[in-house]
Structures are given as structure tokens and as C-alpha cells.
Design a protein around this motif. Structure first.
Motif, PDB file in Angstrom:
ATOM      1  N   UNK A   8     -12.222  -1.616   3.742  1.00  0.00           N
ATOM      2  CA  UNK A   8     -13.393  -0.979   4.342  1.00  0.00           C
ATOM      3  C   UNK A   8     -13.990   0.021   3.358  1.00  0.00           C
ATOM      4  N   UNK A   9     -15.275   0.322   3.552  1.00  0.00           N
ATOM      5  CA  UNK A   9     -15.927   1.292   2.666  1.00  0.00           C
ATOM      6  C   UNK A   9     -15.924   2.707   3.241  1.00  0.00           C
ATOM      7  N   UNK A  10     -15.505   2.852   4.505  1.00  0.00           N
ATOM      8  CA  UNK A  10     -15.413   4.193   5.073  1.00  0.00           C
ATOM      9  C   UNK A  10     -14.045   4.394   5.727  1.00  0.00           C
ATOM     10  N   UNK A  13     -14.025   3.434   9.497  1.00  0.00           N
ATOM     11  CA  UNK A  13     -13.803   2.007   9.773  1.00  0.00           C
ATOM     12  C   UNK A  13     -12.319   1.664   9.655  1.00  0.00           C
ATOM     13  N   UNK A  14     -11.690   2.170   8.594  1.00  0.00           N
ATOM     14  CA  UNK A  14     -10.269   1.893   8.371  1.00  0.00           C
ATOM     15  C   UNK A  14      -9.424   2.452   9.512  1.00  0.00           C
ATOM     16  N   UNK A  15      -9.724   3.686   9.918  1.00  0.00           N
ATOM     17  CA  UNK A  15      -8.974   4.309  11.016  1.00  0.00           C
ATOM     18  C   UNK A  15      -9.103   3.515  12.310  1.00  0.00           C
ATOM     19  N   UNK A  16     -10.298   3.001  12.579  1.00  0.00           N
ATOM     20  CA  UNK A  16     -10.490   2.186  13.797  1.00  0.00           C
ATOM     21  C   UNK A  16      -9.634   0.926  13.759  1.00  0.00           C
ATOM     22  N   UNK A  17      -9.598   0.269  12.593  1.00  0.00           N
ATOM     23  CA  UNK A  17      -8.808  -0.959  12.491  1.00  0.00           C
ATOM     24  C   UNK A  17      -7.318  -0.660  12.613  1.00  0.00           C
ATOM     25  N   UNK A  18      -6.859   0.393  11.966  1.00  0.00           N
ATOM     26  CA  UNK A  18      -5.448   0.768  12.054  1.00  0.00           C
ATOM     27  C   UNK A  18      -5.085   1.086  13.501  1.00  0.00           C
ATOM     28  N   UNK A  25       0.876  -3.024  18.768  1.00  0.00           N
ATOM     29  CA  UNK A  25       2.261  -2.773  18.393  1.00  0.00           C
ATOM     30  C   UNK A  25       2.612  -3.299  17.001  1.00  0.00           C
ATOM     31  N   UNK A  26       1.637  -3.287  16.105  1.00  0.00           N
ATOM     32  CA  UNK A  26       1.844  -3.712  14.736  1.00  0.00           C
ATOM     33  C   UNK A  26       2.527  -2.575  13.973  1.00  0.00           C
ATOM     34  N   UNK A  27       3.647  -2.873  13.346  1.00  0.00           N
ATOM     35  CA  UNK A  27       4.387  -1.855  12.604  1.00  0.00           C
ATOM     36  C   UNK A  27       4.142  -2.031  11.107  1.00  0.00           C
ATOM     37  N   UNK A  28       4.324  -0.950  10.383  1.00  0.00           N
ATOM     38  CA  UNK A  28       4.210  -1.017   8.929  1.00  0.00           C
ATOM     39  C   UNK A  28       2.783  -1.077   8.414  1.00  0.00           C
ATOM     40  N   UNK A  29       1.815  -0.622   9.220  1.00  0.00           N
ATOM     41  CA  UNK A  29       0.405  -0.631   8.809  1.00  0.00           C
ATOM     42  C   UNK A  29       0.115   0.655   8.035  1.00  0.00           C
ATOM     43  N   UNK A  30      -0.560   0.516   6.899  1.00  0.00           N
ATOM     44  CA  UNK A  30      -0.933   1.698   6.125  1.00  0.00           C
ATOM     45  C   UNK A  30      -2.238   1.451   5.380  1.00  0.00           C
ATOM     46  N   UNK A  31      -2.817   2.538   4.874  1.00  0.00           N
ATOM     47  CA  UNK A  31      -4.105   2.477   4.179  1.00  0.00           C
ATOM     48  C   UNK A  31      -3.921   2.971   2.749  1.00  0.00           C
ATOM     49  N   UNK A  32      -4.502   2.230   1.806  1.00  0.00           N
ATOM     50  CA  UNK A  32      -4.506   2.630   0.400  1.00  0.00           C
ATOM     51  C   UNK A  32      -5.952   2.923   0.022  1.00  0.00           C
ATOM     52  N   UNK A  33      -6.175   4.107  -0.516  1.00  0.00           N
ATOM     53  CA  UNK A  33      -7.522   4.512  -0.930  1.00  0.00           C
ATOM     54  C   UNK A  33      -7.649   4.289  -2.438  1.00  0.00           C
ATOM     55  N   UNK A  34      -8.704   3.570  -2.860  1.00  0.00           N
ATOM     56  CA  UNK A  34      -8.917   3.363  -4.290  1.00  0.00           C
ATOM     57  C   UNK A  34     -10.408   3.432  -4.609  1.00  0.00           C
ATOM     58  N   UNK A  35     -10.706   3.819  -5.831  1.00  0.00           N
ATOM     59  CA  UNK A  35     -12.104   3.954  -6.252  1.00  0.00           C
ATOM     60  C   UNK A  35     -12.775   2.595  -6.380  1.00  0.00           C
ATOM     61  N   UNK A  36     -14.043   2.576  -5.991  1.00  0.00           N
ATOM     62  CA  UNK A  36     -14.874   1.382  -6.187  1.00  0.00           C
ATOM     63  C   UNK A  36     -15.593   1.529  -7.522  1.00  0.00           C
ATOM     64  N   UNK A  37     -15.809   0.433  -8.203  1.00  0.00           N
ATOM     65  CA  UNK A  37     -16.523   0.463  -9.480  1.00  0.00           C
ATOM     66  C   UNK A  37     -17.937   0.997  -9.315  1.00  0.00           C
ATOM     67  N   UNK A  45      -6.507  -1.886   4.050  1.00  0.00           N
ATOM     68  CA  UNK A  45      -5.539  -1.945   5.147  1.00  0.00           C
ATOM     69  C   UNK A  45      -4.439  -2.916   4.753  1.00  0.00           C
ATOM     70  N   UNK A  46      -3.229  -2.416   4.745  1.00  0.00           N
ATOM     71  CA  UNK A  46      -2.084  -3.248   4.355  1.00  0.00           C
ATOM     72  C   UNK A  46      -0.985  -3.158   5.405  1.00  0.00           C
ATOM     73  N   UNK A  47      -0.147  -4.198   5.407  1.00  0.00           N
ATOM     74  CA  UNK A  47       0.953  -4.276   6.374  1.00  0.00           C
ATOM     75  C   UNK A  47       2.225  -4.694   5.667  1.00  0.00           C
ATOM     76  N   UNK A  48       3.287  -3.924   5.915  1.00  0.00           N
ATOM     77  CA  UNK A  48       4.642  -4.317   5.570  1.00  0.00           C
ATOM     78  C   UNK A  48       5.033  -4.303   4.110  1.00  0.00           C
TER      79      UNK A  48
END
Length: 82
Positions: A8-10, A13-18, A25-37, A45-48
Motif C-alpha cells: 500500500x502507499x499509505x 490503507x495498510x492498517x485497515x488490511x492488517x 484470526x490471521x497470525x504472523x501479519x506484519x508491515x514492512x515500510x520501504x522507500x519508493x523510488x 503487508x507480509x505474513x509468517x
């Protein structure tokens, strides 16, 4: 290995999906923030964490079957140098 199921770009949005995944009841969900070019950030959004690519794929296929996610890709972690 881990699964990336969205980018997601915001943060909002990421928080809503998480939140939606946690409600399922999805476990192991996390967010990685990285710079866009082009400027700004991606909120990925990643899992596990999986010991093999096949176990990651099997889990992802179940998520697809359960309609929890629409698509994914598998990311490998660098090997530890113990």
C-alpha cells in the motif's frame, strides 16, 4: 521465507488490511515500510516465517482457497551465518 500479500502507499490503507486479517484470526501479519523510488513509502503487508519455499506456498494456497487474499509472492530471507 515469508509471504507478501499486498503493498500500500499509505499507512492507513495498510492498517485497515492488517486489521481485517486479524479479525480473520490471521497470525504472523506484519508491515514492512520501504522507500519508493518515486518518493514516499511502500507499506508491505507480509505474513509468517516459513522454513521452506514449499511450506510458504502451501500456506499461501490455503489463503487463496479461503479467499483471505487474492495474490501473493514469496520472499526469501538472507541465510544466517552462524
Amino acid at each position: 521465507y515469508t509471504l507478501q500479500i499486498a503493498a500500500m502507499t499509505t499507512k492507513k490503507q495498510a492498517d485497515r488490511m492488517v486489521s481485517r486479517l486479524w479479525k480473520k484470526r490471521m497470525k504472523g501479519v506484519y508491515v514492512v515500510k520501504s522507500r519508493r523510488r518515486s518518493g514516499g513509502y511502500w507499506f508491505k503487508i507480509r505474513i509468517g516465517r516459513f522454513i521452506s519455499k514449499q511450506s510458504a506456498k502451501d500456506f499461501a494456497d490455503r489463503l487463496i482457497s479461503d479467499r483471505a487474499v487474492k495474490n501473493y509472492f514469496i520472499i526469501s530471507y538472507p541465510k544466517d551465518n552462524d
